[in-house]
Design an enzyme around this catalytic site. Structure first.
Site: not given
Lengths: 379, 158
Positions: B80, B87-89
């Site tokens: 992620n 970030l992919c959060l």
């Protein structure tokens, strides 16, 4: 901790926080935390609650959150909500205002109890040779306040009690002319050579007290007097409370109509259409939030708040552009080397601190406080 | 004049320094409170264990109504995390809530290292290895862990 205090000192306002209270006063920290808005983490300012879930926020905080947020939901529990569910939380506002007044005293007493405890331990350390670990244990217990109350506080309190705290309406005998004088006036009275003093008439006082009594149960009496005394109804005689401004869906309006909206609110018409809409929408938010406060700001003050908001937005845009041009991550990392080295020490301390006692915590705190430039204060 | 956003950041900092979550640290840059540096220790019992990963958090005046931009400076190999360090959060995007603070962000990123979500991959290779070849995934992650120490050592020697 040094870091935090260094920071707090640079802010123009006092940035209070539950951690201001000593560590062993956990219940005071909890009390302080519960009287803070979950969004700004400041003591509630014009608190409102969401009728959809019951969570409370500052009026301005929740209105801005609903305006800026992607979804219309409670920031605390994510239950869907909308602006029309915002209700004034009068009791909470009263509690917070009372707490704001008491906070510094409570804080002083708590810190005082801690320092007395420490002093007593130091003096005990001088006289008898009790082994140190035993005292450390006592200090860390939760009964600090209690034990201080029991044995230390009393003798000192009797010293303090020389200064009696009198009600500001109390009467005292003037030592010179022997007449009754209001305690708040006594010094001025003697300085002026004992002129005749105007005392609060007993008749009036009685009336006030009756009014208080009748207002107290809040209409329980059902009598004519009772109702007149009960706060709520008095509003009816004065002018009606100002109504909140309605939100506008700008996309259906022509430029001319949007300008008209700005004109009716007495707002500037500078900038482009997008700025007009943003300015008007923010004005509605500020205006409506202000209605929820018992200490409402003047329209002029609100307009200054709006100006400040616009200036900050403009500056944000500029900084965003500046950041775009700076993409040299590695170079940045190098320039921040020292800072990162310090952070690694701190992070390590936080891990070890959790697993084997609090000893390591001290190490992290002994780091030099990082100075935050005056940028904190500028706008 | 201090703004709501800046006052909030000072509070976040106070909380982070008086009650630091385990294995994370962060503080504002000395010359700009709107930019923070942070360090996250790789959580134990994960391939990231013992890594000292560096991040920056960039805030603007819309904080806390909008999340900050969070980026890893250290090179990461994680399903992620994009190659750029972004970030992919979800909580930094559509699940953001203005009640979150810096401590909450850092602990969330830390737990992302613990529990990658291969269903919304930012690094396709890492996601694929995570699903299909755990041994190779662990090996690749371990090299980034070692790199994360190197950053520090090399720079400190200089």
């Amino acid at each position: 901790m040094d870091l935090a205090s260094a920071l707090a000192a640079t802010g123009s306002d006092d940035v209070s926080d539950p951690s201001d209270f000593p560590e062993n006063f956990g219940d005071l920290r909890t009390l302080d935390r519960t009287l803070r808005c979950p969004i700004c983490k400041d003591l509630f300012n014009a608190p409102v609650l969401l009728a959809t879930c019951g969570h409370s926020f500052c009026s301005l905080c929740i209105r801005e959150a609903l305006k800026e947020g992607e979804k219309k939901e409670c920031p605390a529990c994510r239950i869907p909500t909308q602006e029309s569910s915002i209700k004034k939380n009068i009791v909470l506002e009263e509690s917070v205002e009372a707490y704001k007044g008491a906070r510094s005293n409570v804080l002083f007493l708590a810190n005082d109890a801690v320092s007395r405890k420490r002093r007593r331990e130091e003096s005990a350390n001088g006289t008898d040779e009790t082994p140190r670990p035993k005292r450390m244990k006592r200090q860390s217990s939760d009964h600090v306040l209690q034990s201080v109350d029991e044995d230390d506080e009393r003798p000192e309190e009797s010293e303090d009690s020389e200064v009696e705290i009198l009600d500001s309406n109390a009467l005292v005998d003037c030592p010179i002319c022997n007449h009754k004088v209001l305690v708040t006036r006594i010094n001025a009275h003697i300085d002026a050579g004992c002129p005749e003093e105007q005392l609060p008439s007993d008749k009036g006082k009685g009336k006030v007290q009756w009014a208080k009594l009748l207002a107290g149960p809040g209409g329980k009496t059902g009598s004519k007097f009772g109702r007149r005394g009960a706060g709520g109804d008095t509003d009816r005689s004065s002018s009606p409370p100002p109504r909140p401004l309605a939100k506008v869906s700008y996309h259906t309006l022509s430029n001319k109509q949007v300008r008209m909206l700005l004109q009716t609110q007495g707002l500037a018409e500078t900038g482009d259409r997008k700025q007009w809409e943003q300015r008007h929408a923010q004005w509605i938010t500020l205006y409506n939030a202000n209605l929820d406060s018992s200490k409402a700001k003047s329209t002029d003050q609100l307009k200054r708040d709006l100006d400040k908001w616009e200036r900050l937005r403009a500056r944000d845009e500029k900084e965003k552009e500046a950041r775009m041009s700076r993409v040299d991550a590695k170079g940045y990392e190098k320039s921040q080397n020292e800072h990162f080295a310090k952070l690694i020490v701190q992070a390590r301390a936080s891990v070890q601190g959790k697993s084997n006692g609090t000893l390591v915590k001290g190490e992290a705190e002994s780091d030099k406080p990082i100075e935050i430039s005056s940028d904190v204060e500028t706008v | 004049m201090s703004t709501a956003c800046r006052r909030r950041l000072i509070r976040d900092f106070k909380r982070l320094s008086t009650d630091p979550p385990s294995g994370v640290s962060g503080s504002p840059c000395p010359d700009n409170i709107m930019v923070w540096n942070a360090v996250i220790f790789g959580p134990s019992d994960t391939p990231f264990e013992d890594g000292t990963f560096k991040l920056t958090l960039t805030f603007d005046e819309s904080y806390p109504n909008k999340p900050p931009t969070v980026k890893f400076l250290s090179r990461m190999f994680h399903p992620n995390v994009y190659a750029t360090g972004e970030l992919c959060l979800d909580i930094l995007q559509n699940r953001w809530s203005p009640t979150y603070d810096v401590a909450a962000i850092l602990t969330s990123v830390q737990s992302l290292l613990h529990d990658p979500n291969p269903n919304s991959p930012a690094n396709a290779e890492a996601a694929q290895l995570y699903r299909e070849n755990m041994k190779e995934y662990v090996r690749r992650v371990k090299t980034t862990v070692e790199e994360s120490w190197m950053d520090g050592v090399v720079e400190q020697v200089k």
